[in-house]
Design a protein around this motif. Structure first.
Motif, PDB file in Angstrom:
ATOM      1  N   ASP A  52      -3.634 115.308 -46.529  1.00 29.29           N
ATOM      2  CA  ASP A  52      -4.013 114.029 -47.400  1.00 29.29           C
ATOM      3  C   ASP A  52      -2.755 113.659 -48.050  1.00 29.29           C
ATOM      4  N   CYS A  53      -1.340 113.972 -47.196  1.00 32.33           N
ATOM      5  CA  CYS A  53      -0.265 113.648 -47.905  1.00 32.33           C
ATOM      6  C   CYS A  53      -0.043 112.217 -48.290  1.00 32.33           C
ATOM      7  N   LEU A  54      -0.944 111.386 -47.627  1.00 36.47           N
ATOM      8  CA  LEU A  54      -0.838 109.782 -47.835  1.00 36.47           C
ATOM      9  C   LEU A  54      -1.643 109.145 -49.079  1.00 36.47           C
ATOM     10  N   GLU A  55      -2.859 110.437 -49.449  1.00 40.38           N
ATOM     11  CA  GLU A  55      -3.817 109.670 -50.501  1.00 40.38           C
ATOM     12  C   GLU A  55      -2.987 109.882 -51.982  1.00 40.38           C
ATOM     13  N   TYR A  56      -3.608 109.232 -52.743  1.00 42.11           N
ATOM     14  CA  TYR A  56      -3.115 109.438 -54.139  1.00 42.11           C
ATOM     15  C   TYR A  56      -4.070 110.398 -54.955  1.00 42.11           C
ATOM     16  N   ARG A  57      -3.287 111.759 -54.905  1.00 41.28           N
ATOM     17  CA  ARG A  57      -4.375 112.910 -55.683  1.00 41.28           C
ATOM     18  C   ARG A  57      -3.488 113.394 -56.667  1.00 41.28           C
ATOM     19  N   PRO A  58      -3.585 112.950 -57.842  1.00 38.07           N
ATOM     20  CA  PRO A  58      -2.543 113.561 -58.954  1.00 38.07           C
ATOM     21  C   PRO A  58      -2.995 115.044 -59.191  1.00 38.07           C
ATOM     22  N   GLU A  59      -4.289 115.463 -58.944  1.00 40.84           N
ATOM     23  CA  GLU A  59      -4.669 116.737 -59.131  1.00 40.84           C
ATOM     24  C   GLU A  59      -3.870 117.819 -58.221  1.00 40.84           C
ATOM     25  N   ARG A  60      -3.292 117.225 -57.104  1.00 39.57           N
ATOM     26  CA  ARG A  60      -2.364 118.146 -56.516  1.00 39.57           C
ATOM     27  C   ARG A  60      -1.198 118.824 -57.234  1.00 39.57           C
ATOM     28  N   TRP A  61      -0.949 118.388 -58.275  1.00 40.18           N
ATOM     29  CA  TRP A  61       0.147 119.007 -59.192  1.00 40.18           C
ATOM     30  C   TRP A  61      -0.617 119.951 -60.239  1.00 40.18           C
ATOM     31  N   LEU A  62      -1.849 119.956 -60.418  1.00 38.19           N
ATOM     32  CA  LEU A  62      -2.348 120.803 -61.215  1.00 38.19           C
ATOM     33  C   LEU A  62      -2.847 122.032 -60.601  1.00 38.19           C
ATOM     34  N   GLY A  63      -2.691 123.334 -61.581  1.00 43.51           N
ATOM     35  CA  GLY A  63      -3.081 124.653 -61.079  1.00 43.51           C
ATOM     36  C   GLY A  63      -4.651 125.001 -61.087  1.00 43.51           C
ATOM     37  N   ASP A  64      -5.014 126.024 -60.935  1.00 42.14           N
ATOM     38  CA  ASP A  64      -6.369 126.354 -61.017  1.00 42.14           C
ATOM     39  C   ASP A  64      -7.057 126.374 -62.371  1.00 42.14           C
ATOM     40  N   ASP A  65      -6.252 126.407 -63.456  1.00 48.28           N
ATOM     41  CA  ASP A  65      -6.474 126.243 -64.902  1.00 48.28           C
ATOM     42  C   ASP A  65      -6.409 124.832 -65.402  1.00 48.28           C
ATOM     43  N   GLY A  66      -5.883 124.107 -64.738  1.00 43.69           N
ATOM     44  CA  GLY A  66      -5.946 122.826 -64.910  1.00 43.69           C
ATOM     45  C   GLY A  66      -4.544 122.307 -65.702  1.00 43.69           C
ATOM     46  N   ALA A  67      -3.763 123.074 -65.626  1.00 42.60           N
ATOM     47  CA  ALA A  67      -2.389 122.902 -66.427  1.00 42.60           C
ATOM     48  C   ALA A  67      -1.362 122.394 -65.014  1.00 42.60           C
ATOM     49  N   PHE A  68      -0.421 121.723 -65.582  1.00 46.12           N
ATOM     50  CA  PHE A  68       0.542 121.136 -64.671  1.00 46.12           C
ATOM     51  C   PHE A  68       1.380 122.104 -64.126  1.00 46.12           C
ATOM     52  N   GLN A  69       1.461 122.088 -62.517  1.00 45.36           N
ATOM     53  CA  GLN A  69       2.222 122.793 -62.054  1.00 45.36           C
ATOM     54  C   GLN A  69       3.257 122.276 -61.165  1.00 45.36           C
ATOM     55  N   PRO A  70       4.472 122.124 -61.585  1.00 50.44           N
ATOM     56  CA  PRO A  70       5.523 121.407 -60.810  1.00 50.44           C
ATOM     57  C   PRO A  70       6.030 121.780 -59.555  1.00 50.44           C
ATOM     58  N   ALA A  71       6.115 121.120 -58.351  1.00 47.97           N
ATOM     59  CA  ALA A  71       6.524 121.600 -57.403  1.00 47.97           C
ATOM     60  C   ALA A  71       8.008 121.900 -57.206  1.00 47.97           C
ATOM     61  N   SER A  72       8.620 122.744 -56.192  1.00 46.07           N
ATOM     62  CA  SER A  72       9.909 122.823 -56.254  1.00 46.07           C
ATOM     63  C   SER A  72      10.855 121.683 -56.047  1.00 46.07           C
ATOM     64  N   PRO A  73      11.852 121.428 -56.535  1.00 46.29           N
ATOM     65  CA  PRO A  73      12.706 120.175 -56.774  1.00 46.29           C
ATOM     66  C   PRO A  73      12.965 120.124 -54.958  1.00 46.29           C
ATOM     67  N   PHE A  74      13.321 121.122 -54.444  1.00 41.56           N
ATOM     68  CA  PHE A  74      13.665 121.335 -53.045  1.00 41.56           C
ATOM     69  C   PHE A  74      12.667 120.892 -52.160  1.00 41.56           C
ATOM     70  N   ARG A  75      11.372 120.943 -52.477  1.00 43.73           N
ATOM     71  CA  ARG A  75      10.050 120.430 -51.589  1.00 43.73           C
ATOM     72  C   ARG A  75       9.899 118.899 -52.027  1.00 43.73           C
ATOM     73  N   PHE A  76      10.169 118.581 -53.125  1.00 49.10           N
ATOM     74  CA  PHE A  76       9.986 116.879 -53.418  1.00 49.10           C
ATOM     75  C   PHE A  76      11.127 116.528 -53.816  1.00 49.10           C
ATOM     76  N   THR A  77      11.825 115.679 -52.925  1.00 51.91           N
ATOM     77  CA  THR A  77      13.153 115.447 -53.036  1.00 51.91           C
ATOM     78  C   THR A  77      13.405 114.195 -53.971  1.00 51.91           C
ATOM     79  N   VAL A  78      12.583 113.407 -54.506  1.00 51.06           N
ATOM     80  CA  VAL A  78      12.790 111.999 -55.123  1.00 51.06           C
ATOM     81  C   VAL A  78      13.833 112.076 -55.905  1.00 51.06           C
TER      82      VAL A  78
END
Length: 103
Positions: free
Chosen positions: A11-37
Motif C-alpha cells: 500500500d506504498c502509494l496510498e495516503y495512510r497517516p496511521e502508518r506512522w502510529l504505533g500500537d498505542d496510537g503514539a507517533f513512531q517516526p521511521a528511520s531517517p535512512f529509510r525515509f530519505t526526504v
C-alpha cells in the motif's frame, strides 16, 4: 525510495497517516535512512527544521481561519489516555468549517 513497495509494503502509494502510529496510537517516526526526504546522517537537510516551522505556521493559519467542531460519538466527553502528554483515546474527531464572519 519513498514509494517502494519493498520498503513500505504493497500500500506504498496510498495516503495512510496511521502508518506512522504505533500500537498505542503514539507517533513512531521511521528511520531517517529509510525515509530519505530530508536525508540522514552528516548530509541531513539544512532546511528540515524550517520546513517543519512552515508546516506548523500553515496549520495554525488554517485553524485560525476555521471553526473546529468536536464530533464525539453519542455527544459524550472524549476519554483521556494517561501518558506523559495527555491525549484522547482514539483521537479527537473534529469537523473543520471555514469561518463566515468578516474581521
Amino acid at each position: 525510495m519513498g514509494r517502494l513497495a519493498a520498503i513500505w509494503g504493497e500500500d506504498c502509494l496510498e495516503y495512510r497517516p496511521e502508518r506512522w502510529l504505533g500500537d498505542d496510537g503514539a507517533f513512531q517516526p521511521a528511520s531517517p535512512f529509510r525515509f530519505t526526504v530530508f536525508h540522514a546522517g552528516p548530509r541531513m537537510c539544512l532546511g528540515k527544521e524550517m520546513a517543519y516551522v512552515q508546516m506548523k505556521s500553515i496549520v495554525a493559519n488554517v485553524i485560525e481561519e476555521s471553526n473546529v467542531v468536536k464530533e464525539v460519538a453519542g455527544g459524550g466527553v472524549p476519554e483521556h489516555v494517561l501518558s506523559v502528554t495527555l491525549r484522547m483515546k482514539g483521537g479527537l474527531p473534529v469537523k473543520i468549517r471555514r469561518k463566515t464572519e468578516a474581521y
